[in-house]
Design an enzyme around this catalytic site. Structure first.
Site, PDB file in Angstrom:
ATOM      1  N   ARG A 106       0.825  -1.211   0.000  1.00 44.43           N
ATOM      2  CA  ARG A 106       0.000   0.000   0.000  1.00 44.43           C
ATOM      3  C   ARG A 106       0.859   1.262   0.000  1.00 44.43           C
ATOM      4  O   ARG A 106       0.428   2.295  -0.482  1.00 44.43           O
ATOM      5  CB  ARG A 106      -0.936  -0.037   1.219  1.00 44.43           C
ATOM      6  CG  ARG A 106      -2.071   1.006   1.191  1.00 44.43           C
ATOM      7  CD  ARG A 106      -3.084   0.694   2.276  1.00 44.43           C
ATOM      8  NE  ARG A 106      -4.244   1.591   2.251  1.00 44.43           N
ATOM      9  CZ  ARG A 106      -4.443   2.587   3.104  1.00 44.43           C
ATOM     10  NH1 ARG A 106      -3.548   2.853   4.036  1.00 44.43           N
ATOM     11  NH2 ARG A 106      -5.523   3.328   3.016  1.00 44.43           N
ATOM     12  N   ILE A 132      -7.590   7.416  -0.743  1.00 45.47           N
ATOM     13  CA  ILE A 132      -7.432   5.957  -0.832  1.00 45.47           C
ATOM     14  C   ILE A 132      -8.313   5.397   0.274  1.00 45.47           C
ATOM     15  O   ILE A 132      -8.301   5.905   1.409  1.00 45.47           O
ATOM     16  CB  ILE A 132      -5.950   5.534  -0.663  1.00 45.47           C
ATOM     17  CG1 ILE A 132      -5.776   4.012  -0.795  1.00 45.47           C
ATOM     18  CG2 ILE A 132      -5.343   6.018   0.635  1.00 45.47           C
ATOM     19  CD1 ILE A 132      -4.298   3.571  -0.789  1.00 45.47           C
ATOM     20  N   SER A 133      -9.112   4.403  -0.041  1.00 44.51           N
ATOM     21  CA  SER A 133     -10.058   3.889   0.954  1.00 44.51           C
ATOM     22  C   SER A 133      -9.323   3.246   2.128  1.00 44.51           C
ATOM     23  O   SER A 133      -8.218   2.729   1.988  1.00 44.51           O
ATOM     24  CB  SER A 133     -10.994   2.866   0.315  1.00 44.51           C
ATOM     25  OG  SER A 133     -11.618   3.403  -0.821  1.00 44.51           O
ATOM     26  N   LYS A 134     -10.010   3.259   3.252  1.00 42.71           N
ATOM     27  CA  LYS A 134      -9.505   2.622   4.466  1.00 42.71           C
ATOM     28  C   LYS A 134      -9.370   1.108   4.213  1.00 42.71           C
ATOM     29  O   LYS A 134     -10.307   0.493   3.664  1.00 42.71           O
ATOM     30  CB  LYS A 134     -10.570   2.893   5.541  1.00 42.71           C
ATOM     31  CG  LYS A 134     -10.171   2.660   6.925  1.00 42.71           C
ATOM     32  CD  LYS A 134     -11.326   3.093   7.828  1.00 42.71           C
ATOM     33  CE  LYS A 134     -11.046   2.463   9.143  1.00 42.71           C
ATOM     34  NZ  LYS A 134     -11.811   2.573  10.219  1.00 42.71           N
TER      35      LYS A 134
END
Ligand code: SAH
Length: 289
Positions: A106, A132-134
């Protein structure tokens, strides 16, 4: 029936002409031969089509009190393992999903200044007002996608993602399904995702610049559709492009006026909808910019 020609990554498709743009596109190898070079991006060559011993698939390192990294290099694998363990502790039970989260780097999807937070369970800015999504939300949505009727019969064939953003979720999906079609409406992020994903050499990820509210009929019907942006309603195009036995997972405004995760399954009899927990996603917008 002749299979439609599908461009391989890093294809750029002009949704208006429907034609691949740019330079020569190498045909995608079949997922069986797909290899993620361990050296290029430090990602394990996981193959979703090979059954792994899922019980031992995820290195479940003890969760540190903080997920703050001690550096990036070999120990980013330990950071990911801790993140996967954290997600397992917070209710993610799919070993395949935890393994994919434990695999995809990530920190390669966030700006240098935010790299220290890359393995925290938090959303982070990626530019142009988007995030950016959790990881927990990425894992939860993909886990739901993998609980569909079609998924019970084997790896999902084609999955459509709306909202590529920086490309992280597309990379996670690429570990778990055969083909990922990911659409982004913001040119700047589409380009960023292409650059972020390039070192991973994922032949099964197809990045598209376009309005995801229209879906991408050429790649369909989809065994799964997953949206990273929330609208007032689920666009009709998505429902039309969902295969029988397929599942759609999307944040959507529900009756209470709040955004919640909505799961829609298509069976031979029709559509079945479930409204799950409240979520907070960036808005689904039409058009490209
Ligand atoms: N999956 C991403 C999350 C990105 S945030 C990740 O892993 O980082 C959601 C993204 O949806 C934003 O980049 C936003 O620009 C995009 N988006 C919003 N409406 C869209 C639409 N109609 N079509 C395609 N992308 C859209």
């Amino acid at each position: 029936m002749t299979a439609p020609q599908r461009p391989s990554f890093p294809a750029r498709i002009d949704l208006h002409s429907g034609k691949p743009t740019g330079k020569t596109v190498t045909p995608a190898p079949t997922p069986k031969t797909r290899a993620v070079p361990a050296t290029a991006a430090g990602v394990n060559g996981l193959n979703p089509l090979k059954k792994t011993n899922t019980a031992s698939a995820v290195a479940l390192a003890p969760m540190a009190s903080s997920l703050a990294p001690r550096g990036f290099g070999m120990d980013s694998a330990a950071m990911r393992a801790r993140l996967a363990q954290h997600l397992a502790n917070t209710g993610i039970s799919s070993k395949a999903v935890l393994q994919a989260i434990g695999t995809v780097e990530r920190h390669r999807f966030v700006d240098t200044a935010l790299v220290n937070q890359a393995y925290e369970d938090t959303s982070l800015p990626i530019g142009l007002g988007q995030t950016i999504s959790k990881p927990n939300v990425v894992a939860r949505m993909i886990e739901l996608l993998l609980q569909s009727e079609l998924a019970s019969r084997g790896p999902l064939t084609r999955v459509l993602e709306i909202g590529t953003g920086c490309g992280y979720q597309a990379a996670v999906l690429a570990e778990l399904v055969r083909e990922v079609y990911s659409i982004e409406r913001l040119r700047g992020l589409h380009e960023k995702a292409r650059a972020n994903l390039r070192p991973f050499k994922l032949a099964n990820v197809h990045l598209l610049l376009g309005d995801g509210m229209l879906g991408y009929p050429k790649g369909g019907p989809y065994a799964g559709i997953i949206s990273a942006a929330g609208g007032e309603a689920v666009p009709q195009a998505w429902l039309e492009q969902l295969a029988v036995g397929g599942r759609l997972v999307a944040p959507t405004v529900t009756h209470g006026g709040q955004q919640a995760l909505v799961v829609i399954d298509r069976s031979a009899q029709g559509l079945h909808q479930q409204v799950l927990e409240a979520v907070h996603f960036v808005p689904l917008k039409s058009g490209i910019a």
